[in-house]
Scaffold this active site. Structure first.
Site, PDB file in Angstrom:
ATOM      1  N   GLY A  12      -2.447  -6.665 -15.273  1.00 26.76           N
ATOM      2  CA  GLY A  12      -1.994  -7.584 -14.846  1.00 26.76           C
ATOM      3  C   GLY A  12      -0.870  -7.327 -13.562  1.00 26.76           C
ATOM      4  O   GLY A  12      -0.609  -5.947 -13.686  1.00 26.76           O
ATOM      5  N   ASP A  33      -7.283  -5.309 -21.550  1.00 25.86           N
ATOM      6  CA  ASP A  33      -7.243  -6.683 -20.900  1.00 25.86           C
ATOM      7  C   ASP A  33      -8.600  -7.382 -20.472  1.00 25.86           C
ATOM      8  O   ASP A  33      -9.611  -6.324 -20.311  1.00 25.86           O
ATOM      9  CB  ASP A  33      -6.490  -6.102 -19.235  1.00 25.86           C
ATOM     10  CG  ASP A  33      -5.986  -7.335 -18.479  1.00 25.86           C
ATOM     11  OD1 ASP A  33      -6.854  -8.054 -18.212  1.00 25.86           O
ATOM     12  OD2 ASP A  33      -4.782  -7.216 -18.028  1.00 25.86           O
ATOM     13  N   ASP A  58     -10.698  -8.815 -25.074  1.00 22.58           N
ATOM     14  CA  ASP A  58     -10.011 -10.130 -25.175  1.00 22.58           C
ATOM     15  C   ASP A  58      -8.958  -9.855 -26.234  1.00 22.58           C
ATOM     16  O   ASP A  58      -9.199  -9.265 -27.257  1.00 22.58           O
ATOM     17  CB  ASP A  58     -10.816 -11.466 -25.603  1.00 22.58           C
ATOM     18  CG  ASP A  58     -10.257 -12.425 -25.024  1.00 22.58           C
ATOM     19  OD1 ASP A  58      -9.056 -12.898 -25.878  1.00 22.58           O
ATOM     20  OD2 ASP A  58     -10.279 -13.203 -24.198  1.00 22.58           O
ATOM     21  N   VAL A  59      -7.556 -10.130 -25.834  1.00 24.74           N
ATOM     22  CA  VAL A  59      -6.570 -10.116 -26.993  1.00 24.74           C
ATOM     23  C   VAL A  59      -6.917 -10.840 -28.235  1.00 24.74           C
ATOM     24  O   VAL A  59      -6.327 -10.457 -29.310  1.00 24.74           O
ATOM     25  CB  VAL A  59      -5.187 -10.412 -26.248  1.00 24.74           C
ATOM     26  CG1 VAL A  59      -5.025 -11.980 -26.114  1.00 24.74           C
ATOM     27  CG2 VAL A  59      -3.964  -9.933 -27.191  1.00 24.74           C
ATOM     28  N   TYR A 145       0.544 -23.699 -21.594  1.00 29.35           N
ATOM     29  CA  TYR A 145       1.616 -22.458 -21.476  1.00 29.35           C
ATOM     30  C   TYR A 145       2.654 -22.556 -22.413  1.00 29.35           C
ATOM     31  O   TYR A 145       2.879 -21.658 -23.156  1.00 29.35           O
ATOM     32  CB  TYR A 145       1.563 -22.248 -20.000  1.00 29.35           C
ATOM     33  CG  TYR A 145       2.469 -20.961 -19.677  1.00 29.35           C
ATOM     34  CD1 TYR A 145       1.682 -19.842 -19.853  1.00 29.35           C
ATOM     35  CD2 TYR A 145       3.716 -21.155 -19.295  1.00 29.35           C
ATOM     36  CE1 TYR A 145       2.266 -18.434 -19.441  1.00 29.35           C
ATOM     37  CE2 TYR A 145       4.371 -19.906 -18.823  1.00 29.35           C
ATOM     38  CZ  TYR A 145       3.641 -18.599 -18.915  1.00 29.35           C
ATOM     39  OH  TYR A 145       4.216 -17.389 -18.607  1.00 29.35           O
ATOM     40  N   LYS A 149       3.357 -20.289 -25.887  1.00 25.65           N
ATOM     41  CA  LYS A 149       4.375 -19.500 -25.874  1.00 25.65           C
ATOM     42  C   LYS A 149       5.435 -19.719 -26.851  1.00 25.65           C
ATOM     43  O   LYS A 149       6.048 -18.789 -27.635  1.00 25.65           O
ATOM     44  CB  LYS A 149       5.291 -19.205 -24.665  1.00 25.65           C
ATOM     45  CG  LYS A 149       4.330 -18.632 -23.346  1.00 25.65           C
ATOM     46  CD  LYS A 149       4.154 -17.252 -23.652  1.00 25.65           C
ATOM     47  CE  LYS A 149       3.277 -16.561 -22.678  1.00 25.65           C
ATOM     48  NZ  LYS A 149       3.070 -15.090 -22.548  1.00 25.65           N
ATOM     49  N   TYR A 159       6.145 -13.987 -39.121  1.00 23.17           N
ATOM     50  CA  TYR A 159       5.299 -12.627 -39.353  1.00 23.17           C
ATOM     51  C   TYR A 159       6.636 -11.638 -39.942  1.00 23.17           C
ATOM     52  O   TYR A 159       6.518 -10.667 -40.702  1.00 23.17           O
ATOM     53  CB  TYR A 159       4.296 -11.892 -38.542  1.00 23.17           C
ATOM     54  CG  TYR A 159       3.070 -12.168 -38.885  1.00 23.17           C
ATOM     55  CD1 TYR A 159       2.763 -13.750 -38.554  1.00 23.17           C
ATOM     56  CD2 TYR A 159       2.113 -11.508 -39.222  1.00 23.17           C
ATOM     57  CE1 TYR A 159       1.410 -14.052 -38.739  1.00 23.17           C
ATOM     58  CE2 TYR A 159       0.976 -11.813 -39.514  1.00 23.17           C
ATOM     59  CZ  TYR A 159       0.352 -13.086 -39.082  1.00 23.17           C
ATOM     60  OH  TYR A 159      -1.012 -13.353 -39.515  1.00 23.17           O
TER      61      TYR A 159
HETATM   62  P1  NAD Z   1      -0.684 -11.809 -15.025  1.00 28.25           P
HETATM   63  O1  NAD Z   1      -1.471 -12.928 -14.870  1.00 28.25           O
HETATM   64  O2  NAD Z   1      -0.945 -11.013 -13.809  1.00 28.25           O
HETATM   65  O3  NAD Z   1      -1.285 -10.819 -16.140  1.00 28.25           O
HETATM   66  C1  NAD Z   1      -1.395 -11.349 -17.182  1.00 28.25           C
HETATM   67  C2  NAD Z   1      -2.634 -10.269 -17.677  1.00 28.25           C
HETATM   68  O4  NAD Z   1      -3.290 -10.718 -18.959  1.00 28.25           O
HETATM   69  C3  NAD Z   1      -3.701 -10.387 -16.644  1.00 28.25           C
HETATM   70  O5  NAD Z   1      -4.295  -8.827 -16.465  1.00 28.25           O
HETATM   71  C4  NAD Z   1      -4.799 -10.901 -17.495  1.00 28.25           C
HETATM   72  O6  NAD Z   1      -6.236 -10.565 -16.993  1.00 28.25           O
HETATM   73  C5  NAD Z   1      -4.574 -10.598 -18.652  1.00 28.25           C
HETATM   74  N1  NAD Z   1      -5.225 -11.620 -19.752  1.00 28.25           N
HETATM   75  C6  NAD Z   1      -5.150 -13.147 -19.936  1.00 28.25           C
HETATM   76  N2  NAD Z   1      -5.729 -13.608 -20.900  1.00 28.25           N
HETATM   77  C7  NAD Z   1      -6.318 -12.532 -21.490  1.00 28.25           C
HETATM   78  C8  NAD Z   1      -6.938 -12.472 -22.711  1.00 28.25           C
HETATM   79  N3  NAD Z   1      -7.342 -13.640 -23.462  1.00 28.25           N
HETATM   80  N4  NAD Z   1      -7.158 -11.182 -23.265  1.00 28.25           N
HETATM   81  C9  NAD Z   1      -6.953 -10.085 -22.617  1.00 28.25           C
HETATM   82  N5  NAD Z   1      -6.145 -10.067 -21.536  1.00 28.25           N
HETATM   83  C10 NAD Z   1      -5.787 -11.263 -20.947  1.00 28.25           C
HETATM   84  O7  NAD Z   1       0.834 -12.180 -15.411  1.00 28.25           O
HETATM   85  P2  NAD Z   1       2.170 -11.492 -15.117  1.00 28.25           P
HETATM   86  O8  NAD Z   1       3.225 -12.273 -14.468  1.00 28.25           O
HETATM   87  O9  NAD Z   1       1.848 -10.158 -15.002  1.00 28.25           O
HETATM   88  O10 NAD Z   1       2.584 -12.097 -16.830  1.00 28.25           O
HETATM   89  C11 NAD Z   1       2.589 -10.996 -17.786  1.00 28.25           C
HETATM   90  C12 NAD Z   1       3.166 -11.789 -19.117  1.00 28.25           C
HETATM   91  O11 NAD Z   1       4.539 -12.069 -18.944  1.00 28.25           O
HETATM   92  C13 NAD Z   1       2.631 -12.806 -19.456  1.00 28.25           C
HETATM   93  O12 NAD Z   1       2.337 -13.055 -20.748  1.00 28.25           O
HETATM   94  C14 NAD Z   1       3.477 -14.061 -18.826  1.00 28.25           C
HETATM   95  O13 NAD Z   1       3.401 -15.149 -19.859  1.00 28.25           O
HETATM   96  C15 NAD Z   1       4.896 -13.409 -18.902  1.00 28.25           C
HETATM   97  N6  NAD Z   1       5.675 -14.231 -18.082  1.00 28.25           N
HETATM   98  C16 NAD Z   1       5.660 -13.643 -17.013  1.00 28.25           C
HETATM   99  C17 NAD Z   1       6.609 -14.134 -15.809  1.00 28.25           C
HETATM  100  C18 NAD Z   1       6.547 -13.903 -14.555  1.00 28.25           C
HETATM  101  O14 NAD Z   1       7.200 -14.442 -13.567  1.00 28.25           O
HETATM  102  N7  NAD Z   1       5.711 -12.957 -13.691  1.00 28.25           N
HETATM  103  C19 NAD Z   1       7.466 -15.254 -16.260  1.00 28.25           C
HETATM  104  C20 NAD Z   1       7.458 -15.333 -17.485  1.00 28.25           C
HETATM  105  C21 NAD Z   1       6.808 -14.766 -18.374  1.00 28.25           C
END
Ligand code: NAD
Ligand code: UDP
Length: 316
Positions: A12, A33, A58-59, A145, A149, A159
């Site tokens: 991501g 991913d 998948d996670v 969401y 979280k 845990y």
């Molecule tokens: P993104 O959507 O670009 O990345 C998320 C990645 O997780 C993607 O590659 C997606 O394919 C993968 N993914 C989703 N569901 C999955 C699953 N079930 N199994 C395996 N892979 C899975 O988003 P990002 O902006 O890079 O965010 C990354 C993390 O940071 C996330 O957890 C998000 O909640 C957190 N976050 C991001 C922001 C931001 O502003 N970018 C803000 C707060 C929190």
């Protein structure tokens, strides 16, 4: 010393930058991913590195892998994407963190959970400190969401208490930069892609709502500092850039930086859209000696140049 590190969500936006940094420090990186919102394009320059391993999975699914550190980032982060299949979003957060916590316990690994400013919901305290418990609608369209979280944070703490796990929680505020998906739907990517195509810039509501935008390099530095902090500081800790601006100001800045002819149009504000958001980062300063240093003009310039080349590829 180099380590074996798992990054879930590593293809991501943030995850791909994190994988790159960890590899550059000599570590062996396992990037897990399911490519829901991520893309192999984001990691194409890493795939040939013998220390980089991509696992398409998948996670939520059990995995046996010998690692010392786990960064759990897997979860769609854009409202458009996390609302696409809300039940899947909840399961990703909740079953995903349980799965990763058990992997951490079995490997005696340190685990870092990517949480979010959304745990504060539509905050009644401003700026937001970690001690604030939030104002979240538990049954609204964003709750898949936000509550996913929040529950994941609870699992991390339970845990840790029960199994004496070494864990960390970071609450990430709006982050932007290259490798955001062109169809990501978040405000920075939407405005840049619209401006570069001279299309209307879609401001939701009257644009007076605020966000504070952090460049991805700053954020990734903080993730690594938090994971490796020698105080065994677990958090939760806010990570973001406290420089706050309205969405309308952001639109105007992006029009200026792209030299665009786009016009601003106003659309309905999505339900439960937070009115204001700014991190109080005193805890990150104190415990990690960290604060963001990339100016928004420089960060946006790099992001604009990334989307320019993406659009050029598409139009080839
Ligand atoms: P993104 O959507 O670009 O990345 C998320 C990645 O997780 C993607 O590659 C997606 O394919 C993968 N993914 C989703 N569901 C999955 C699953 N079930 N199994 C395996 N892979 C899975 O988003 P990002 O902006 O890079 O965010 C990354 C993390 O940071 C996330 O957890 C998000 O909640 C957190 N976050 C991001 C922001 C931001 O502003 N970018 C803000 C707060 C929190
Ligand atoms: N937004 C907007 N136009 C867009 C996309 C988003 O005005 O094309 C607004 C959105 O309503 C919110 C802010 O920009 O107030 C940030 O939205 P984003 O989806 O990037 O992240 P959020 O902080 O809401 O999770």
């Amino acid at each position: 010393m180099t380590s074996r590190i798992l990054v879930t969500g590593g293809a991501g936006f943030i995850g791909s930058h994190l994988c790159k940094k960890l590899l550059s420090e000599g570590n062996t990186v396992f990037c897990l991913d399911n490519l829901f919102t991520g893309s192999k394009d984001n990691i194409s320059d890493l795939l040939s590195d013998e220390n980089f391993h991509f696992i398409c999975s998948d996670v939520e699914d059990k995995i046996e892998i010998d690692v010392q550190y786990i960064y759990n980032l897997a979860c769609p982060a854009s409202p458009v994407h996390y609302q696409y299949d809300p039940i899947k979003t909840l399961k990703t957060s909740i079953f995903g963190i349980i799965n990763m916590l058990e992997l951490a316990r079995d490997n005696n690994a340190v685990i870092l959970q990517a949480s979010t400013s959304e745990v504060y919901g539509d905050p009644l305290c401003h700026p937001q400190k970690e001690a604030y418990w939030g104002n979240v609608n538990p049954v609204g369209v964003r709750s898949c969401y936000d509550e996913g979280k929040r529950c994941a944070e609870t699992f991390v703490f339970e845990y840790s208490r029960k199994f004496n796990l070494n864990s960390r929680i970071v609450r990430i505020f709006n982050t932007y930069g290259p490798n955001m998906n062109i169809n990501d739907g978040r405000v920075v990517s939407n405005f840049i892609v619209q401006a570069l195509q001279n299309k209307d810039i879609t401001v939701f509501g009257d644009g007076s709502q605020t966000r504070s935008f952090c460049y991805v390099d700053d954020l990734v530095n903080a993730l690594v500092l938090m994971m490796n902090n020698s105080l065994n500081f677990k958090g939760p800790v806010n990570l973001g850039n406290p420089c706050e601006r309205t969405v309308l100001e952001l639109a105007e800045l992006i029009i200026k930086l792209t030299n665009s002819n786009s016009k601003i149009i106003f659309k309905d504000l999505p339900k439960d859209d937070p009115i204001k958001r700014r991190p109080d980062i005193s805890l990150a300063k104190e415990k990690l000696n960290w604060e963001p240093c990339v100016d928004i003009n420089d960060g946006l310039a790099k992001t604009i140049s990334y989307f320019k080349s993406k659009l050029a590829e598409i139009n080839k």
